[in-house]
Scaffold this motif. Structure first.
Motif, PDB file in Angstrom:
ATOM      1  N   THR A  56       0.838  -1.188   0.000  1.00 14.40           N
ATOM      2  CA  THR A  56       0.000   0.000   0.000  1.00 14.40           C
ATOM      3  C   THR A  56       0.878   1.245   0.000  1.00 14.40           C
ATOM      4  OG1 THR A  56      -1.672  -1.171   1.276  1.00 14.40           O
ATOM      5  CG2 THR A  56      -1.853   1.213   1.214  1.00 14.40           C
ATOM      6  N   ALA A  57       0.505   2.196  -0.839  1.00 12.39           N
ATOM      7  CA  ALA A  57       1.169   3.504  -0.863  1.00 12.39           C
ATOM      8  C   ALA A  57       0.109   4.562  -0.590  1.00 12.39           C
ATOM      9  CB  ALA A  57       1.831   3.749  -2.203  1.00 12.39           C
ATOM     10  N   GLU A  58       0.352   5.380   0.412  1.00 10.04           N
ATOM     11  CA  GLU A  58      -0.571   6.457   0.765  1.00 10.04           C
ATOM     12  C   GLU A  58       0.178   7.768   0.626  1.00 10.04           C
ATOM     13  OE1 GLU A  58      -3.243   7.935   4.572  1.00 10.04           O
ATOM     14  OE2 GLU A  58      -2.203   6.025   4.642  1.00 10.04           O
ATOM     15  N   ILE A  59      -0.437   8.731  -0.036  1.00 12.29           N
ATOM     16  CA  ILE A  59       0.181  10.040  -0.233  1.00 12.29           C
ATOM     17  C   ILE A  59      -0.721  11.102   0.366  1.00 12.29           C
ATOM     18  CG2 ILE A  59       1.006  11.736  -1.912  1.00 12.29           C
ATOM     19  CD1 ILE A  59       1.488   9.376  -3.809  1.00 12.29           C
ATOM     20  N   LEU A  60      -0.159  11.923   1.227  1.00  8.53           N
ATOM     21  CA  LEU A  60      -0.871  13.041   1.821  1.00  8.53           C
ATOM     22  C   LEU A  60      -0.229  14.330   1.329  1.00  8.53           C
ATOM     23  CD1 LEU A  60      -1.009  11.689   5.472  1.00  8.53           C
ATOM     24  CD2 LEU A  60      -2.891  11.759   3.855  1.00  8.53           C
ATOM     25  N   LEU A  61      -1.023  15.202   0.740  1.00  8.21           N
ATOM     26  CA  LEU A  61      -0.536  16.488   0.268  1.00  8.21           C
ATOM     27  C   LEU A  61      -1.132  17.582   1.141  1.00  8.21           C
ATOM     28  CD1 LEU A  61      -0.958  16.027  -3.582  1.00  8.21           C
ATOM     29  CD2 LEU A  61       1.103  15.701  -2.223  1.00  8.21           C
ATOM     30  N   PHE A  62      -0.285  18.440   1.668  1.00 10.21           N
ATOM     31  CA  PHE A  62      -0.723  19.541   2.507  1.00 10.21           C
ATOM     32  C   PHE A  62      -0.536  20.836   1.719  1.00 10.21           C
ATOM     33  CE2 PHE A  62       0.525  16.136   5.280  1.00 10.21           C
ATOM     34  CZ  PHE A  62      -0.511  16.085   6.186  1.00 10.21           C
ATOM     35  N   PHE A  63      -1.607  21.610   1.626  1.00 11.89           N
ATOM     36  CA  PHE A  63      -1.615  22.837   0.850  1.00 11.89           C
ATOM     37  C   PHE A  63      -1.706  24.042   1.769  1.00 11.89           C
ATOM     38  CE2 PHE A  63      -3.320  19.529  -1.796  1.00 11.89           C
ATOM     39  CZ  PHE A  63      -2.806  19.779  -3.050  1.00 11.89           C
ATOM     40  N   ALA A  64      -1.425  25.203   1.207  1.00 11.70           N
ATOM     41  CA  ALA A  64      -1.659  26.451   1.925  1.00 11.70           C
ATOM     42  C   ALA A  64      -3.157  26.540   2.214  1.00 11.70           C
ATOM     43  CB  ALA A  64      -1.197  27.631   1.091  1.00 11.70           C
ATOM     44  N   ASN A  65      -3.549  27.321   3.164  1.00 15.75           N
ATOM     45  CA  ASN A  65      -4.948  27.486   3.573  1.00 15.75           C
ATOM     46  C   ASN A  65      -5.514  26.226   4.217  1.00 15.75           C
ATOM     47  OD1 ASN A  65      -4.795  30.052   2.518  1.00 15.75           O
ATOM     48  ND2 ASN A  65      -5.654  29.451   0.560  1.00 15.75           N
ATOM     49  N   TYR A  66      -4.652  25.368   4.788  1.00 17.78           N
ATOM     50  CA  TYR A  66      -5.068  24.217   5.588  1.00 17.78           C
ATOM     51  C   TYR A  66      -5.876  23.173   4.810  1.00 17.78           C
ATOM     52  CZ  TYR A  66      -3.650  27.484   9.161  1.00 17.78           C
ATOM     53  OH  TYR A  66      -2.947  28.383   9.897  1.00 17.78           O
ATOM     54  N   ILE A  67      -5.640  23.037   3.536  1.00 15.74           N
ATOM     55  CA  ILE A  67      -6.315  22.032   2.719  1.00 15.74           C
ATOM     56  C   ILE A  67      -5.413  20.807   2.631  1.00 15.74           C
ATOM     57  CG2 ILE A  67      -7.186  21.495   0.412  1.00 15.74           C
ATOM     58  CD1 ILE A  67      -7.749  24.490   0.084  1.00 15.74           C
ATOM     59  N   THR A  68      -6.009  19.622   2.753  1.00 19.19           N
ATOM     60  CA  THR A  68      -5.264  18.363   2.678  1.00 19.19           C
ATOM     61  C   THR A  68      -5.940  17.441   1.673  1.00 19.19           C
ATOM     62  OG1 THR A  68      -4.657  18.554   4.994  1.00 19.19           O
ATOM     63  CG2 THR A  68      -4.418  16.392   3.991  1.00 19.19           C
ATOM     64  N   LYS A  69      -5.147  16.774   0.831  1.00 15.09           N
ATOM     65  CA  LYS A  69      -5.662  15.769  -0.089  1.00 15.09           C
ATOM     66  C   LYS A  69      -4.941  14.472   0.202  1.00 15.09           C
ATOM     67  CE  LYS A  69      -7.122  18.530  -3.939  1.00 15.09           C
ATOM     68  NZ  LYS A  69      -7.651  18.355  -5.252  1.00 15.09           N
ATOM     69  N   ALA A  70      -5.674  13.368   0.124  1.00 13.83           N
ATOM     70  CA  ALA A  70      -5.085  12.057   0.373  1.00 13.83           C
ATOM     71  C   ALA A  70      -5.423  11.112  -0.768  1.00 13.83           C
ATOM     72  CB  ALA A  70      -5.617  11.481   1.681  1.00 13.83           C
ATOM     73  N   ALA A  71      -4.492  10.217  -1.085  1.00 11.83           N
ATOM     74  CA  ALA A  71      -4.697   9.191  -2.099  1.00 11.83           C
ATOM     75  C   ALA A  71      -4.048   7.907  -1.614  1.00 11.83           C
ATOM     76  CB  ALA A  71      -4.092   9.622  -3.421  1.00 11.83           C
ATOM     77  N   THR A  72      -4.703   6.786  -1.881  1.00 16.11           N
ATOM     78  CA  THR A  72      -4.180   5.480  -1.484  1.00 16.11           C
ATOM     79  C   THR A  72      -4.246   4.533  -2.660  1.00 16.11           C
ATOM     80  OG1 THR A  72      -4.984   5.827   0.755  1.00 16.11           O
ATOM     81  CG2 THR A  72      -4.430   3.578   0.149  1.00 16.11           C
ATOM     82  N   ASN A  73      -3.193   3.737  -2.834  1.00 16.06           N
ATOM     83  CA  ASN A  73      -3.151   2.733  -3.885  1.00 16.06           C
ATOM     84  C   ASN A  73      -2.681   1.425  -3.253  1.00 16.06           C
ATOM     85  OD1 ASN A  73      -3.108   1.380  -6.279  1.00 16.06           O
ATOM     86  ND2 ASN A  73      -1.277   2.376  -7.052  1.00 16.06           N
ATOM     87  N   THR A  74      -3.423   0.337  -3.516  1.00 16.41           N
ATOM     88  CA  THR A  74      -3.081  -0.967  -2.969  1.00 16.41           C
ATOM     89  C   THR A  74      -2.826  -1.955  -4.096  1.00 16.41           C
ATOM     90  OG1 THR A  74      -4.466  -0.539  -1.044  1.00 16.41           O
ATOM     91  CG2 THR A  74      -3.892  -2.812  -1.459  1.00 16.41           C
ATOM     92  N   HIS A  75      -1.780  -2.757  -3.910  1.00 20.95           N
ATOM     93  CA  HIS A  75      -1.437  -3.782  -4.901  1.00 20.95           C
ATOM     94  C   HIS A  75      -1.230  -5.102  -4.167  1.00 20.95           C
ATOM     95  CE1 HIS A  75       0.352  -5.701  -8.367  1.00 20.95           C
ATOM     96  NE2 HIS A  75       1.374  -6.057  -7.609  1.00 20.95           N
ATOM     97  N   ALA A  76      -1.967  -6.104  -4.572  1.00 21.14           N
ATOM     98  CA  ALA A  76      -1.788  -7.431  -3.982  1.00 21.14           C
ATOM     99  C   ALA A  76      -0.830  -8.211  -4.874  1.00 21.14           C
ATOM    100  CB  ALA A  76      -3.123  -8.162  -3.888  1.00 21.14           C
ATOM    101  N   GLY A  77       0.333  -8.527  -4.321  1.00 22.48           N
ATOM    102  CA  GLY A  77       1.324  -9.178  -5.155  1.00 22.48           C
ATOM    103  C   GLY A  77       1.907 -10.355  -4.587  1.00 22.48           C
TER     104      GLY A  77
END
Length: 77
Positions: A56-77
């Motif tokens: 699993t890879a999770e990415i959290l992006l923090f922006f100015a003005n206190y905005i946060t975006k998150a994305a998750t990708n899972t690979h079963a291998g």
């Protein structure tokens, strides 16, 4: 041309696996170009995890003005 926040701080964390320089560099290079699409990024966090052969890879992006975006990708291998 966008010049602000060209190199936002990138933090890479691993769970249940060893963090190598190669993994850290690879994750940093993948995040590097995001400032072109999202010019107000001030910080990025990458969290890598391995559990029962599921990666699993999770990415959290923090922006100015206190905005946060998150994305998750899972690979079963």
């Amino acid at each position: 041309m966008q010049t602000a926040n060209v190199n936002p701080q990138v933090t890479v964390t691993c769970r249940h696996m060893a963090l190598t320089d190669a993994i850290r560099d690879y994750a940093g290079k993948k995040i590097e170009g995001l400032h072109l699409d999202y010019p107000r990024i001030i910080e990025a966090r990458v969290i890598l995890d391995v559990q029962n052969h599921r990666q699993t890879a999770e990415i959290l992006l923090f922006f100015a003005n206190y905005i946060t975006k998150a994305a998750t990708n899972t690979h079963a291998g």
